[in-house]
Design a protein around this motif. Structure first.
Motif, mmCIF file in Angstrom:
data_model
loop_
_atom_site.group_PDB
_atom_site.id
_atom_site.type_symbol
_atom_site.label_atom_id
_atom_site.label_comp_id
_atom_site.label_asym_id
_atom_site.label_seq_id
_atom_site.Cartn_x
_atom_site.Cartn_y
_atom_site.Cartn_z
ATOM 1 N N MET A 162 0.886 -1.256 -0.119
ATOM 2 C CA MET A 162 -0.078 0.112 -0.058
ATOM 3 C C MET A 162 0.861 1.314 -0.097
ATOM 4 N N THR A 163 0.538 2.088 -0.873
ATOM 5 C CA THR A 163 1.258 3.357 -0.929
ATOM 6 C C THR A 163 0.738 4.452 -0.447
ATOM 7 N N VAL A 164 1.464 5.333 0.334
ATOM 8 C CA VAL A 164 0.812 6.471 0.932
ATOM 9 C C VAL A 164 1.353 7.562 0.243
ATOM 10 N N VAL A 165 0.129 8.620 -0.487
ATOM 11 C CA VAL A 165 0.566 9.481 -1.123
ATOM 12 C C VAL A 165 0.562 10.881 -0.224
ATOM 13 N N VAL A 166 1.714 11.626 -0.123
ATOM 14 C CA VAL A 166 1.605 12.792 0.865
ATOM 15 C C VAL A 166 1.704 14.005 0.036
ATOM 16 N N LYS A 167 0.315 14.792 0.222
ATOM 17 C CA LYS A 167 0.149 16.016 -0.555
ATOM 18 C C LYS A 167 0.866 17.268 0.175
ATOM 19 N N ASP A 168 1.491 18.071 -0.495
ATOM 20 C CA ASP A 168 2.058 19.293 0.203
ATOM 21 C C ASP A 168 1.157 20.606 -0.253
ATOM 22 N N SER A 169 0.090 20.512 -0.906
ATOM 23 C CA SER A 169 -0.590 21.657 -1.227
ATOM 24 C C SER A 169 -1.926 21.106 -1.013
ATOM 25 N N ILE A 170 -2.857 22.122 -0.515
ATOM 26 C CA ILE A 170 -4.249 21.953 -0.401
ATOM 27 C C ILE A 170 -5.218 22.861 -1.196
ATOM 28 N N THR A 171 -6.358 22.315 -1.562
ATOM 29 C CA THR A 171 -7.206 23.421 -2.488
ATOM 30 C C THR A 171 -8.500 23.960 -1.492
ATOM 31 N N LEU A 172 -8.601 25.154 -1.559
ATOM 32 C CA LEU A 172 -9.726 25.693 -0.785
ATOM 33 C C LEU A 172 -10.578 26.451 -1.493
ATOM 34 N N THR A 173 -11.833 26.988 -1.053
ATOM 35 C CA THR A 173 -12.876 27.472 -1.588
ATOM 36 C C THR A 173 -13.283 28.722 -0.613
ATOM 37 N N LEU A 174 -13.059 29.836 -0.921
ATOM 38 C CA LEU A 174 -13.468 31.165 -0.059
ATOM 39 C C LEU A 174 -14.929 31.620 -0.651
ATOM 40 N N LEU A 175 -15.599 32.128 0.225
ATOM 41 C CA LEU A 175 -16.886 32.716 -0.016
ATOM 42 C C LEU A 175 -17.199 33.897 0.749
ATOM 43 N N TYR A 176 -17.409 35.021 -0.025
ATOM 44 C CA TYR A 176 -17.923 36.541 0.693
ATOM 45 C C TYR A 176 -18.986 36.956 -0.181
ATOM 46 N N SER A 177 -19.852 37.522 0.633
ATOM 47 C CA SER A 177 -21.233 38.073 0.088
ATOM 48 C C SER A 177 -21.200 39.578 0.482
ATOM 49 N N PRO A 178 -20.639 40.495 -0.555
ATOM 50 C CA PRO A 178 -20.770 41.841 0.197
ATOM 51 C C PRO A 178 -22.005 42.352 0.279
ATOM 52 N N THR A 179 -23.207 41.996 -0.693
ATOM 53 C CA THR A 179 -24.567 42.450 -0.760
ATOM 54 C C THR A 179 -25.391 41.160 -0.800
ATOM 55 N N PRO A 180 -26.499 41.410 -0.345
ATOM 56 C CA PRO A 180 -27.693 40.104 -0.453
ATOM 57 C C PRO A 180 -27.559 39.625 -2.112
ATOM 58 N N ARG A 181 -27.690 38.519 -2.423
ATOM 59 C CA ARG A 181 -27.610 37.801 -3.597
ATOM 60 C C ARG A 181 -26.672 38.245 -4.505
ATOM 61 N N VAL A 182 -25.311 38.339 -3.850
ATOM 62 C CA VAL A 182 -24.120 38.573 -4.626
ATOM 63 C C VAL A 182 -22.883 37.805 -3.889
ATOM 64 N N VAL A 183 -22.149 36.774 -4.588
ATOM 65 C CA VAL A 183 -21.431 35.967 -3.803
ATOM 66 C C VAL A 183 -19.998 36.035 -4.725
ATOM 67 N N ASP A 184 -18.961 36.256 -3.976
ATOM 68 C CA ASP A 184 -17.763 36.487 -4.613
ATOM 69 C C ASP A 184 -17.220 34.984 -4.108
ATOM 70 N N GLU A 185 -16.905 34.169 -4.935
ATOM 71 C CA GLU A 185 -16.276 32.770 -4.755
ATOM 72 C C GLU A 185 -15.087 32.816 -5.499
ATOM 73 N N ARG A 186 -13.794 32.278 -4.626
ATOM 74 C CA ARG A 186 -12.749 31.799 -5.280
ATOM 75 C C ARG A 186 -12.166 30.446 -4.880
ATOM 76 N N THR A 187 -11.466 29.871 -5.749
ATOM 77 C CA THR A 187 -10.680 28.674 -5.378
ATOM 78 C C THR A 187 -9.177 28.932 -5.386
ATOM 79 N N LEU A 188 -8.553 28.413 -4.333
ATOM 80 C CA LEU A 188 -7.183 28.776 -4.194
ATOM 81 C C LEU A 188 -6.463 27.655 -3.911
ATOM 82 N N CYS A 189 -5.286 27.125 -4.267
ATOM 83 C CA CYS A 189 -4.479 26.101 -4.135
ATOM 84 C C CYS A 189 -3.324 26.745 -3.230
ATOM 85 N N CYS A 190 -2.998 26.234 -1.868
ATOM 86 C CA CYS A 190 -1.843 26.869 -0.747
ATOM 87 C C CYS A 190 -1.350 25.754 -0.395
ATOM 88 N N ALA A 191 -0.363 26.079 0.265
ATOM 89 C CA ALA A 191 0.607 24.829 1.048
ATOM 90 C C ALA A 191 0.013 24.462 2.371
#
Length: 120
Positions: A1-30
């Protein structure tokens, strides 16, 4: 069995500055990135200066709907949500809606059959 070690993660960031408006971003970081670091890397703080990251009374964020702090360590596929302050107390809004609708037309007693007992 092989274990894969990831050195980066994927995130989703969400912010709604006003009602019914969403700023969504995907980010890869350490691996080992905090909420604060992810916000800085994503550019949300630059694009939305109203996010008060360093003011603990105003800054509220969550990971998958659970409140968290800026120094929280993130995991792969986490969803970071930045919350804005409520403009109306939800209980007051509900009370006002109920008063506007009228007590006789809502709830359990709104659709009574002719000849039925009260509440059925």
């Amino acid at each position: 069995m092989t274990v894969v070690v990831k050195d980066s993660i994927t995130l989703t960031l969400l912010y709604s500055p006003t009602p019914r408006v969403v700023d969504e971003r995907t980010l890869c970081c350490a691996l080992g990135t905090t909420v604060e670091q992810a916000l800085e890397q994503s550019g949300l703080l630059r694009d939305h200066p109203e996010i008060a990251l360093h003011n603990a009374d105003e800054f509220v964020a969550g990971v998958w709907g659970r409140k968290t702090t800026p120094n929280h360590l993130l995991r792969d596929l986490d969803r970071i949500e930045i919350y804005r302050a409520l403009t109306v107390d939800p209980m007051v809004a509900r009370r006002e809606r109920f008063q506007k609708q009228g007590a006789g037309r809502t709830g359990l007693f709104s659709k009574r059959r002719p000849g039925a007992k009260p509440g059925y």
